[in-house]
Design a protein around this motif. Sequence first.
Motif, mmCIF file in Angstrom:
data_model
loop_
_atom_site.group_PDB
_atom_site.id
_atom_site.type_symbol
_atom_site.label_atom_id
_atom_site.label_comp_id
_atom_site.label_asym_id
_atom_site.label_seq_id
_atom_site.Cartn_x
_atom_site.Cartn_y
_atom_site.Cartn_z
ATOM 1 N N TRP A 20 0.810 -1.214 0.000
ATOM 2 C CA TRP A 20 0.000 0.000 0.000
ATOM 3 C C TRP A 20 0.847 1.268 0.000
ATOM 4 C CZ3 TRP A 20 -0.152 3.587 3.957
ATOM 5 C CH2 TRP A 20 0.358 3.199 5.187
ATOM 6 N N VAL A 21 2.009 1.257 0.648
ATOM 7 C CA VAL A 21 2.865 2.445 0.655
ATOM 8 C C VAL A 21 3.455 2.679 -0.738
ATOM 9 C CG1 VAL A 21 4.970 3.454 1.605
ATOM 10 C CG2 VAL A 21 3.389 2.250 3.108
ATOM 11 N N ALA A 24 0.828 4.141 -2.950
ATOM 12 C CA ALA A 24 0.692 5.577 -2.704
ATOM 13 C C ALA A 24 1.746 6.358 -3.476
ATOM 14 C CB ALA A 24 0.803 5.874 -1.211
ATOM 15 N N ASP A 31 3.936 11.533 -0.616
ATOM 16 C CA ASP A 31 4.097 12.421 0.529
ATOM 17 C C ASP A 31 2.913 12.339 1.492
ATOM 18 O OD1 ASP A 31 2.500 13.571 -1.452
ATOM 19 O OD2 ASP A 31 3.035 15.613 -0.878
ATOM 20 N N GLU A 32 1.857 11.616 1.093
ATOM 21 C CA GLU A 32 0.667 11.446 1.934
ATOM 22 C C GLU A 32 0.188 9.984 1.930
ATOM 23 O OE1 GLU A 32 -2.319 14.724 1.776
ATOM 24 O OE2 GLU A 32 -1.332 15.067 -0.163
ATOM 25 N N PRO A 33 1.037 9.041 2.303
ATOM 26 C CA PRO A 33 0.621 7.628 2.233
ATOM 27 C C PRO A 33 -0.555 7.292 3.145
ATOM 28 C CG PRO A 33 2.662 7.829 3.459
ATOM 29 C CD PRO A 33 2.379 9.179 2.858
ATOM 30 N N LYS A 34 -0.782 8.096 4.170
ATOM 31 C CA LYS A 34 -1.908 7.814 5.068
ATOM 32 C C LYS A 34 -3.250 7.980 4.372
ATOM 33 C CE LYS A 34 0.549 8.673 9.318
ATOM 34 N NZ LYS A 34 0.609 9.445 10.557
ATOM 35 N N VAL A 35 -3.287 8.755 3.286
ATOM 36 C CA VAL A 35 -4.518 8.870 2.499
ATOM 37 C C VAL A 35 -4.878 7.502 1.930
ATOM 38 C CG1 VAL A 35 -5.539 9.860 0.410
ATOM 39 C CG2 VAL A 35 -4.178 11.308 1.943
ATOM 40 N N ARG A 37 -3.825 4.615 3.041
ATOM 41 C CA ARG A 37 -4.151 3.715 4.163
ATOM 42 C C ARG A 37 -5.609 3.937 4.592
ATOM 43 N NH1 ARG A 37 -2.162 -0.888 6.757
ATOM 44 N NH2 ARG A 37 -3.943 -1.323 8.083
ATOM 45 N N GLY A 38 -6.071 5.166 4.549
ATOM 46 C CA GLY A 38 -7.476 5.441 4.850
ATOM 47 C C GLY A 38 -8.406 4.784 3.846
ATOM 48 N N TRP A 39 -8.021 4.836 2.566
ATOM 49 C CA TRP A 39 -8.809 4.148 1.541
ATOM 50 C C TRP A 39 -8.884 2.661 1.830
ATOM 51 C CZ3 TRP A 39 -6.125 6.435 -3.427
ATOM 52 C CH2 TRP A 39 -6.454 7.791 -3.554
ATOM 53 N N ASP A 41 -8.470 1.135 4.788
ATOM 54 C CA ASP A 41 -9.270 0.894 5.992
ATOM 55 C C ASP A 41 -10.763 1.025 5.735
ATOM 56 O OD1 ASP A 41 -6.889 0.481 7.332
ATOM 57 O OD2 ASP A 41 -6.863 2.474 8.267
#
Length: 69
Positions: A20-21, A24, A31-35, A37-39, A41
């Motif tokens: 997933w990283v 991204a 620069d925003e891999p948590k976006v 990760r939110g997808w 989740d």
Amino acid sequence: MDFQELEQETLRHAPPVLPWVKFAEWIGLGDEPKVVRGWVDRGYVPTLRIGKRLMINVELFRQQLLEAE
């Protein structure tokens, strides 16, 4: 970034799965891999687990985007 903004050419030559990283980074959200990760989740992108690694099923994601057009 919205799913519709992903260019078809970007997805056309995709590997079948990506961590997933790396996914991204590949789609320009490095620069925003948590976006991403939110997808993951929220179930917005198809995933599979290989061992301990959570992977994006890029091939299935590509097919879903094509069907949505």
